[in-house]
Design an enzyme around this catalytic site. Structure first.
Site, PDB file in Angstrom:
ATOM      1  N   ASP A 238     -35.678  82.674 -13.193  1.00 45.43           N
ATOM      2  CA  ASP A 238     -35.144  83.672 -12.151  1.00 45.43           C
ATOM      3  C   ASP A 238     -34.743  83.053 -10.770  1.00 45.43           C
ATOM      4  O   ASP A 238     -33.928  83.271  -9.999  1.00 45.43           O
ATOM      5  CB  ASP A 238     -36.174  84.677 -11.644  1.00 45.43           C
ATOM      6  CG  ASP A 238     -36.013  85.861 -12.540  1.00 45.43           C
ATOM      7  OD1 ASP A 238     -36.665  85.839 -13.481  1.00 45.43           O
ATOM      8  OD2 ASP A 238     -35.551  86.847 -12.326  1.00 45.43           O
ATOM      9  N   ASN A 248     -40.323  82.159 -12.875  1.00 48.53           N
ATOM     10  CA  ASN A 248     -40.191  82.931 -13.934  1.00 48.53           C
ATOM     11  C   ASN A 248     -41.250  84.068 -13.902  1.00 48.53           C
ATOM     12  O   ASN A 248     -42.013  84.148 -13.434  1.00 48.53           O
ATOM     13  CB  ASN A 248     -39.702  82.086 -15.220  1.00 48.53           C
ATOM     14  CG  ASN A 248     -39.000  83.047 -16.390  1.00 48.53           C
ATOM     15  OD1 ASN A 248     -38.406  83.471 -16.024  1.00 48.53           O
ATOM     16  ND2 ASN A 248     -39.827  82.855 -17.492  1.00 48.53           N
TER      17      ASN A 248
HETATM   18  O1  MRU Z   1     -38.566  91.140 -14.420  1.00 46.68           O
HETATM   19  P1  MRU Z   1     -37.763  90.869 -15.217  1.00 46.68           P
HETATM   20  O2  MRU Z   1     -37.770  91.610 -16.635  1.00 46.68           O
HETATM   21  O3  MRU Z   1     -36.405  90.934 -14.564  1.00 46.68           O
HETATM   22  O4  MRU Z   1     -37.889  89.571 -15.466  1.00 46.68           O
HETATM   23  C1  MRU Z   1     -36.987  88.557 -16.276  1.00 46.68           C
HETATM   24  C2  MRU Z   1     -37.473  87.186 -16.400  1.00 46.68           C
HETATM   25  O5  MRU Z   1     -38.332  86.820 -15.939  1.00 46.68           O
HETATM   26  C3  MRU Z   1     -36.544  86.442 -17.267  1.00 46.68           C
HETATM   27  O6  MRU Z   1     -37.437  85.274 -17.915  1.00 46.68           O
HETATM   28  C4  MRU Z   1     -35.649  85.608 -16.348  1.00 46.68           C
HETATM   29  O7  MRU Z   1     -34.851  86.442 -15.440  1.00 46.68           O
HETATM   30  C5  MRU Z   1     -34.640  84.650 -17.040  1.00 46.68           C
HETATM   31  S1  MRU Z   1     -33.417  85.689 -18.004  1.00 46.68           S
HETATM   32  C6  MRU Z   1     -32.171  84.903 -18.590  1.00 46.68           C
END
Ligand code: MRU
Length: 347
Positions: A238, A248
């Site tokens: 993220d 992440n």
């Molecule tokens: O809470 P989320 O489902 O939005 O979290 C997503 C993640 O942690 C993913 O691993 C990250 O955004 C990378 S997506 C290519």
């Protein structure tokens, strides 16, 4: 117009309207929701209709188009001022994924330049962000797969796939590419409590592409690694700090610690729009905390002992020292550190 034909399309611009595949109800139900106001788009991001860092950024870009069209109808002379309230609503939707801030910043830069009706130019920019993301994922898929030795088992966490991006995926892009090259002996996904992105989303999208997947509970990861079944832990991000620390999905840090203990390699796959040169290290990355109900309940039913409290950070930070390789569309960084990240970003 859809930018590229992909099997799984979480974000679609159809008939001048944003449509999102509702990821809260996958895999049981495949349903698109039409969104016509900026508030409903921000709510959809906050409520996880769409999730995953690049997908959040792309959605926000289409949110800016939606807002601009409305504001220009209200006032052809004042829309650049009034749209600032809409940008704030989008910016407040989720705090950790830097792609949200990156995409809105791109759109703001264009807003500053536009004279006259903004809709077509902003829409073209949103389509470009969307299209570029898919292209970056395909490039990263090839670059990352080149690192994986034939016969390897891989474990992924959360969902960093087509659903989390414009299409194809980051971590799952590498897995798709390595699978196509017949390099993978087995693909494991952990459940990813409490939202079950691994069990619901990663398993679904791999199976849609006929890639067999084996689910494990997060508590089974060390046992899986010590059994010798995986050689790579492959995840998305993220936000990556300037020193290579990686935010992440909660549990990524635990996975990386376990990987190091077992001598398993850790690969982070993320476009350069996920790298935030303004944050020096992981400690400066804002970590989203969500309602404790996400832990205490399952499908809306109370599951924990009545009266329990819950601590629910939804991201964690994996220190750069635990990461073997970061894969971006501009190239690969092995053993990441501040100097290597800066060199890549300047290239
Ligand atoms: O809470 P989320 O489902 O939005 O979290 C997503 C993640 O942690 C993913 O691993 C990250 O955004 C990378 S997506 C290519």
């Amino acid at each position: 117009m859809q930018t590229e034909q992909e099997n799984i399309q979480p974000i679609v611009w159809r008939n001048a309207t944003l449509e999102l595949l509702d990821q809260r109800i996958l895999p049981a139900t495949t349903k698109y929701i039409k969104l016509t106001t900026v508030q409903s788009i921000a709510d959809a991001i906050r409520d996880m209709v769409v999730r995953g860092a690049p997908a959040i950024g792309i959605t926000a870009a289409y949110g800016v188009v939606t807002a601009a069209r409305q504001r220009y109808v209200e006032s052809t002379s004042n829309w650049k001022q009034t749209i600032q309230d809409d940008l704030k609503i989008l910016l407040a939707s989720r705090p950790t994924a830097i792609n949200l801030f990156w995409a809105i910043n791109q759109m703001q830069n264009l807003i500053n330049e536009i004279n006259g009706d903004p809709t077509e130019r902003l829409l073209a920019a949103a389509h470009k962000i969307h299209h570029d993301d898919i292209r970056a994922n395909k490039t990263m898929g090839k670059l990352g797969a080149a690192f994986i030795e034939s016969g390897s088992g891989v474990l992924t966490h959360c969902n960093a796939g087509a659903l989390a991006t414009g299409g194809y995926g980051t971590a799952l892009g590498v897995i798709r590419s390595a699978w196509q090259q017949e390099k993978l002996s087995k693909v494991f996904a952990d459940e990813t409590r409490p939202w079950l992105q691994g069990a619901r989303l990663t398993a679904w999208e791999l199976l849609e592409d006929n890639i067999p997947v084996t689910l494990v509970a997060e508590g089974a990861v060390s046992a899986l690694m010590s059994a010798g079944s995986v050689q790579w832990f492959v995840v998305g991000s993220d936000r990556i700090a300037a020193n290579g620390d990686v935010a992440n999905k909660i549990g990524t840090f635990a996975g990386a610690v376990q990987a190091k203990y077992h001598g398993i390699k850790v690969m982070v796959v993320a476009p350069t729009s996920t790298i935030d040169m303004a944050v020096p290290d992981g400690a400066s990355i804002p970590i989203e905390h969500r309602s404790g109900d996400e832990l205490l309940q399952l499908s809306g039913q109370m599951m924990a002992a009545e009266g329990s409290e819950a601590w629910n950070p939804v991201f964690d930070v994996t220190p750069a020292s635990l990461i073997d390789v970061i894969v971006t569309e501009k190239g690969i960084i092995e053993a990441p550190n501040a100097a290597k990240i800066a060199a890549l970003m300047q290239a």
